[in-house]
Design a protein around this motif. Structure first.
Motif, short mmCIF file in Angstrom:
data_model
loop_
_atom_site.label_atom_id
_atom_site.label_comp_id
_atom_site.label_asym_id
_atom_site.label_seq_id
_atom_site.Cartn_x
_atom_site.Cartn_y
_atom_site.Cartn_z
N MET A 158 -1.16 -11.08 -36.28
CA MET A 158 -2.31 -10.88 -36.88
C MET A 158 -2.17 -10.09 -38.50
O MET A 158 -2.90 -10.02 -39.08
N THR A 159 -0.87 -9.81 -38.60
CA THR A 159 -0.56 -9.11 -39.96
C THR A 159 0.12 -9.83 -40.78
O THR A 159 0.66 -9.43 -42.06
N TYR A 160 0.38 -11.01 -40.59
CA TYR A 160 0.80 -12.03 -41.61
C TYR A 160 -0.19 -12.41 -42.69
O TYR A 160 -1.58 -12.52 -42.27
N PRO A 161 0.14 -12.59 -43.93
CA PRO A 161 -1.17 -12.90 -44.82
C PRO A 161 -1.61 -14.23 -44.58
O PRO A 161 -0.54 -15.38 -44.54
N PHE A 162 -2.86 -14.44 -44.57
CA PHE A 162 -3.59 -15.83 -44.44
C PHE A 162 -4.18 -16.25 -45.52
O PHE A 162 -5.19 -16.00 -46.03
N CYS A 163 -3.66 -16.99 -46.52
CA CYS A 163 -4.02 -17.46 -47.62
C CYS A 163 -4.33 -18.84 -47.95
O CYS A 163 -4.78 -19.60 -48.90
N ARG A 164 -4.35 -19.66 -46.89
CA ARG A 164 -4.71 -20.90 -46.78
C ARG A 164 -6.02 -21.15 -46.18
O ARG A 164 -6.80 -20.30 -46.17
N SER A 165 -6.38 -22.23 -45.94
CA SER A 165 -7.59 -22.54 -45.35
C SER A 165 -7.92 -21.44 -43.96
O SER A 165 -7.10 -21.25 -43.10
N ARG A 166 -9.20 -20.85 -43.86
CA ARG A 166 -9.66 -19.91 -42.85
C ARG A 166 -9.75 -20.76 -41.59
O ARG A 166 -10.31 -20.09 -40.49
N GLU A 167 -9.76 -22.12 -41.63
CA GLU A 167 -10.31 -22.83 -40.42
C GLU A 167 -9.13 -22.96 -39.36
O GLU A 167 -8.23 -23.39 -39.64
N ILE A 168 -9.39 -22.15 -38.23
CA ILE A 168 -8.66 -22.49 -37.17
C ILE A 168 -8.64 -23.69 -36.51
O ILE A 168 -9.98 -24.01 -35.68
N GLN A 169 -7.67 -24.64 -36.15
CA GLN A 169 -8.12 -25.93 -35.43
C GLN A 169 -7.83 -25.61 -33.75
O GLN A 169 -6.88 -26.30 -33.26
N VAL A 183 -3.33 -19.87 -34.92
CA VAL A 183 -3.58 -18.85 -35.84
C VAL A 183 -2.50 -18.77 -37.03
O VAL A 183 -2.45 -18.73 -38.26
N MET A 184 -1.15 -18.85 -36.40
CA MET A 184 -0.04 -18.88 -37.05
C MET A 184 0.35 -20.21 -38.25
O MET A 184 0.59 -19.83 -39.30
N LYS A 185 -0.45 -21.21 -37.87
CA LYS A 185 -0.59 -22.37 -38.85
C LYS A 185 -1.29 -22.05 -40.31
O LYS A 185 -1.10 -22.63 -41.17
N LEU A 186 -2.17 -20.99 -40.30
CA LEU A 186 -2.93 -20.49 -41.37
C LEU A 186 -2.13 -19.77 -42.34
O LEU A 186 -2.45 -19.61 -43.45
N ASP A 226 6.56 -17.39 -44.87
CA ASP A 226 7.70 -18.11 -43.94
C ASP A 226 7.54 -17.35 -42.59
O ASP A 226 7.67 -16.33 -42.39
N THR A 227 7.19 -18.14 -41.50
CA THR A 227 7.11 -17.53 -40.13
C THR A 227 8.23 -18.28 -39.31
O THR A 227 8.13 -17.99 -38.15
#
Length: 307
Positions: free
Chosen positions: A168-179, A188-191, A195-196
């Protein structure tokens, strides 16, 4: 710095959007009704099993104590995901806030991890009951059962505390849609826009360990059980032992199979559609199947239910 502050700094508190199951369905209203009925069946089936185990003196044994813990975990895990999914569909809402997502993820990972270890504890219990029947009442007493169950809950919570804050502390700057229809770690990690790969490798190793230890215990226990059953002179004893163990192995196969797919297979094997189907299976269907497997195949439970 606590997890709330971390999430505030890294995500800006922008809500996530859960794509869910219903967008993929041609008949979302019908699917909603079916899932609601399955949810009620899971809650009622597991609740009845817990009540039977605690009210019937004949079921006050280590095996049924662990089954009641399994039912409790199933009730909690399905209650974490399904009610919000159904409520969002009824209200026409698809968002989930960052704190809600983090809490849902933590509780779910904790319960899944606890269930992995509980199934191993149940296999060890059956090993002691069948392979060492004379020493069984002394070695697996009520205190030992409580310690084993507490250890399972603790190890599951360790998994939750390890994976949730980092995810939950990774920056999420892509789409906010969780598939997905709930906040599961891989979805969640896909968003994340950073580099993860290192974290995914560490998460993979953690999940391998979380699966390898219980699988080793289960495999060793059932290998010894099968050898002992093979040596039994009594046909009735062999039948009863196999019936008890086959119920547990059905649950283990269902649960671990889905867990291996979700957390151990490389990302190239995954698609959002496949991930949701597998998650539906072990998040929604498995809690329904567990009480059916343990009750309909067990004379003690059906006898207590008649009374």
């Amino acid at each position: 710095m606590d997890i709330t502050t971390w999430m505030s700094n890294h995500t800006g508190w922008a809500d996530f959007i859960l794509v869910g199951l219903f967008r993929q369905s041609q008949h979302p209203a019908l699917l909603c009704v079916v899932i609601f009925l399955v949810f009620l069946m899971a809650l009622s089936g597991n609740a009845v099993l817990i009540i039977l185990i605690h009210s019937s003196a004949k079921l006050h044994t280590p095996m049924y104590f662990f089954i009641s813990q399994l039912s409790l975990m199933d009730m909690m895990s399905i209650s974490i995901t399904v009610p919000k999914m159904l409520l969002d569909q009824v209200l026409g809402v698809s968002t989930i806030s960052v704190p809600e997502c983090g809490m849902q993820m933590f509780l779910y990972v904790t319960l899944v991890g606890s269930e992995f270890f509980l199934l191993a504890a149940m296999a060890y219990d059956r090993y002691m009951a069948i392979c060492h029947p004379l020493r069984y009442p002394v070695l697996i007493n009520h205190r030992v059962c409580l310690l084993l169950a507490s250890g399972c809950w603790f190890l599951g919570s360790v998994d939750g505390f390890m994976l949730t804050p980092v995810t939950m502390t990774y920056p999420f700057c892509r789409s906010r849609e969780i598939q997905h229809f709930f906040c599961e770690v891989p979805a969640v990690m896909k968003l994340s826009c950073s580099d993860t790969s290192l974290y995914e490798t560490l998460m993979y190793l953690c999940c391998v360990l979380m699966l390898l230890i219980p699988v080793t215990i289960i495999s060793g226990s059932y290998s010894c059980i099968l050898l002992t059953i093979h040596r039994m002179n009594s046909a009735e004893g062999r039948r009863k032992a196999l019936a008890t163990c086959s119920s547990h192995m059905m649950v283990v196969t269902l649960f671990y199979g889905a867990g291996v797919y979700t957390y151990m297979l490389p990302s190239s094997y995954h698609t959002p559609q496949k991930d949701m189907v597998v998650s539906v299976f072990y998040t929604i269907l498995t809690p329904v199947l567990n009480p059916l497997i343990y009750s309909f195949r067990n004379k003690d439970v059906t006898g207590a239910l008649r009374k």
